[in-house]
Design an enzyme around this catalytic site. Sequence first.
Site, PDB file in Angstrom:
ATOM      1  CB  SER A  35      -0.944   0.042   1.203  1.00 48.22           C
ATOM      2  OG  SER A  35      -1.811   1.173   1.205  1.00 48.22           O
ATOM      3  CG  HIS A  78      -4.852   0.028 -14.736  1.00 50.86           C
ATOM      4  ND1 HIS A  78      -5.979  -0.456 -15.413  1.00 50.86           N
ATOM      5  CD2 HIS A  78      -4.986   0.014 -13.364  1.00 50.86           C
ATOM      6  CE1 HIS A  78      -6.877  -0.625 -14.357  1.00 50.86           C
ATOM      7  NE2 HIS A  78      -6.182  -0.189 -13.157  1.00 50.86           N
ATOM      8  CE  LYS A  96     -13.444  -2.852 -15.693  1.00 47.00           C
ATOM      9  NZ  LYS A  96     -13.918  -2.108 -14.436  1.00 47.00           N
ATOM     10  NE  ARG A 170     -16.033   1.933  -9.848  1.00 45.81           N
ATOM     11  CZ  ARG A 170     -15.215   1.571  -8.929  1.00 45.81           C
ATOM     12  NH1 ARG A 170     -14.738   2.544  -8.198  1.00 45.81           N
ATOM     13  NH2 ARG A 170     -14.904   0.289  -9.160  1.00 45.81           N
TER      14      ARG A 170
HETATM   15  N1  NAP Z   1     -13.181  -7.066 -12.406  1.00 48.93           N
HETATM   16  C1  NAP Z   1     -13.948  -6.410 -11.591  1.00 48.93           C
HETATM   17  O1  NAP Z   1     -14.899  -7.104 -11.101  1.00 48.93           O
HETATM   18  C2  NAP Z   1     -13.628  -5.139 -11.120  1.00 48.93           C
HETATM   19  C3  NAP Z   1     -14.686  -4.687  -9.964  1.00 48.93           C
HETATM   20  C4  NAP Z   1     -14.286  -3.473  -9.498  1.00 48.93           C
HETATM   21  C5  NAP Z   1     -13.057  -2.467 -10.036  1.00 48.93           C
HETATM   22  N2  NAP Z   1     -12.490  -3.047 -10.941  1.00 48.93           N
HETATM   23  C6  NAP Z   1     -11.248  -2.348 -11.475  1.00 48.93           C
HETATM   24  O2  NAP Z   1     -10.350  -2.377 -10.335  1.00 48.93           O
HETATM   25  C7  NAP Z   1      -9.446  -1.026 -10.331  1.00 48.93           C
HETATM   26  C8  NAP Z   1      -9.813  -0.676  -8.837  1.00 48.93           C
HETATM   27  O3  NAP Z   1     -11.205  -0.231  -8.603  1.00 48.93           O
HETATM   28  P1  NAP Z   1     -11.651  -0.297  -7.056  1.00 48.93           P
HETATM   29  O4  NAP Z   1     -12.963   0.171  -6.818  1.00 48.93           O
HETATM   30  O5  NAP Z   1     -11.039  -1.474  -6.409  1.00 48.93           O
HETATM   31  O6  NAP Z   1     -10.607   1.127  -6.645  1.00 48.93           O
HETATM   32  P2  NAP Z   1     -10.568   1.424  -5.007  1.00 48.93           P
HETATM   33  O7  NAP Z   1     -11.148   0.590  -4.037  1.00 48.93           O
HETATM   34  O8  NAP Z   1     -10.634   3.113  -5.063  1.00 48.93           O
HETATM   35  O9  NAP Z   1      -8.851   1.176  -4.937  1.00 48.93           O
HETATM   36  C9  NAP Z   1      -7.943   1.677  -5.276  1.00 48.93           C
HETATM   37  C10 NAP Z   1      -6.563   1.456  -4.830  1.00 48.93           C
HETATM   38  O10 NAP Z   1      -5.437   2.247  -5.433  1.00 48.93           O
HETATM   39  C11 NAP Z   1      -4.712   2.916  -4.373  1.00 48.93           C
HETATM   40  N3  NAP Z   1      -4.381   4.061  -5.057  1.00 48.93           N
HETATM   41  C12 NAP Z   1      -3.104   4.696  -5.360  1.00 48.93           C
HETATM   42  N4  NAP Z   1      -3.099   5.877  -5.814  1.00 48.93           N
HETATM   43  C13 NAP Z   1      -4.155   6.232  -5.773  1.00 48.93           C
HETATM   44  C14 NAP Z   1      -5.016   7.399  -6.176  1.00 48.93           C
HETATM   45  N5  NAP Z   1      -4.405   8.458  -6.641  1.00 48.93           N
HETATM   46  N6  NAP Z   1      -6.423   7.710  -5.831  1.00 48.93           N
HETATM   47  C15 NAP Z   1      -7.087   6.682  -4.982  1.00 48.93           C
HETATM   48  N7  NAP Z   1      -6.373   5.274  -4.882  1.00 48.93           N
HETATM   49  C16 NAP Z   1      -5.185   5.221  -5.232  1.00 48.93           C
HETATM   50  C17 NAP Z   1      -4.972   2.958  -3.015  1.00 48.93           C
HETATM   51  O11 NAP Z   1      -4.459   1.849  -2.323  1.00 48.93           O
HETATM   52  P3  NAP Z   1      -3.468   2.023  -1.122  1.00 48.93           P
HETATM   53  O12 NAP Z   1      -3.870   3.311  -0.575  1.00 48.93           O
HETATM   54  O13 NAP Z   1      -3.357   0.916  -0.365  1.00 48.93           O
HETATM   55  O14 NAP Z   1      -2.259   2.298  -1.913  1.00 48.93           O
HETATM   56  C18 NAP Z   1      -6.581   2.436  -3.332  1.00 48.93           C
HETATM   57  O15 NAP Z   1      -7.174   1.411  -2.439  1.00 48.93           O
HETATM   58  C19 NAP Z   1     -10.142   0.017 -11.407  1.00 48.93           C
HETATM   59  O16 NAP Z   1      -9.317  -0.207 -12.548  1.00 48.93           O
HETATM   60  C20 NAP Z   1     -11.533  -0.885 -11.701  1.00 48.93           C
HETATM   61  O17 NAP Z   1     -12.028  -0.758 -12.939  1.00 48.93           O
HETATM   62  C21 NAP Z   1     -12.591  -4.143 -11.461  1.00 48.93           C
END
Ligand code: NAP
Length: 343
Positions: A35, A78, A96, A170
């Site tokens: 993280s 990514h 993705k 998003r």
């Molecule tokens: N395949 C699927 O079913 C599926 C479902 C949902 C999302 N996704 C994909 O997964 C990815 C993440 O989505 P999510 O909803 O899980 O995101 P999220 O909960 O917001 O998590 C993103 C993580 O990225 C890190 N991060 C690093 N730089 C950041 C910044 N500038 N702002 C915010 N977070 C930052 C943070 O972790 P640390 O603080 O720990 O570093 C944060 O927890 C996206 O590409 C989305 O399209 C895929």
Amino acid sequence: MNEVRWGLVSTANINKALIPAIRASRRGKLVAVASRSKANAEAYAQEWEIPQSFGSYQEMLDSGSVDAVYIGLPNHLHAEWSIKAMQAGVHVLCEKPFAPTLEEVDAMIAARDETGRVLAEAFMYRHHPQTKIAGEWAHSGKLGVITLVRGAFDFFLPKERRYPDSLDVRLVPEYGGGCLWDVGVYPLSFAQFIMGGPPDWVFGSQWTGKTGVDEIFTGQMGYSQKLDFSEKSSFSIAQISSSFKTPFHTFIEIIGTEGRLYLTKPFVGHHEGRTMTFCPKNGEPEEIPVPEKELYLGEVEDMHAAILDGEMNYLSLEETRNHVKTVLALYESAKKGEVISIR
Ligand SMILES: NC(=O)c1ccc[n+]([C@@H]2O[C@H](COP(=O)([O-])OP(=O)(O)OC[C@H]3O[C@@H](n4cnc5c(N)ncnc54)[C@H](OP(=O)(O)O)[C@@H]3O)[C@@H](O)[C@H]2O)c1
């Protein structure tokens, strides 16, 4: 080497889907999480019983502790972290959409070629038996000539994720936000899978929200390629929609000259009510059985086959590149209000 040691790049929400899949797999082991904050990583590792934690992504990549990483970062990160991981000798399963520009996708593919590491897009539903069965129905000619594919992925992004201090990634334009990037890519990639490639032209329309990203997007895509199963040259259409402002709804409908196949919830797990129905041109609708499979397991097993057995990934990077190319053309179309040719 007969086991893949996995690390998680970030404490993203989506990890919750990957962790059980890695643990359910035969040849994978979850060993680390990284993280941006050490305290966050430690707390996360404790909560999810992950042996090692790192206070920076690079530290985990350089540790020698992981063979592969899962990248669930916001979309704009990514490419950067996939490339850094491969350069550190680590294989990559990246969420993705792969990257918000074709230049970044090409840089990721170049890094894969230079390092010889495995790189794949994490489109979990493509590995599920339901998607494969639907593909067989379409590609074997059972549905006749495919004339139309329709699909949607809509959900309601909650109010509490819309405030500045809790703004969802998003909704941030510079993070690759927008509903087409986030969920429109599901029906879009399904259509590309069924049609056997990207469209010839696209037409897109969007409703833009307060932060400047598309919160509703509809797209129409035209395909004039000759599909393998038919003597006839065919012209087909795909229509997709995605939204952050609609109660949850997903479906795929594949329509051919001999009937249509209707998939409810094609992008979620079994427990959430997945069904597939064939409605023939003449006759009664028939329920097609779909074997149960944990939704995220297929993409993890696919990585194991590529890393440990030297197999090709099921989803090629050419397909991935075409997903991104089509999304970019749809956004260009929505901006200009014109049909965009992409061949
Ligand atoms: N395949 C699927 O079913 C599926 C479902 C949902 C999302 N996704 C994909 O997964 C990815 C993440 O989505 P999510 O909803 O899980 O995101 P999220 O909960 O917001 O998590 C993103 C993580 O990225 C890190 N991060 C690093 N730089 C950041 C910044 N500038 N702002 C915010 N977070 C930052 C943070 O972790 P640390 O603080 O720990 O570093 C944060 O927890 C996206 O590409 C989305 O399209 C895929």
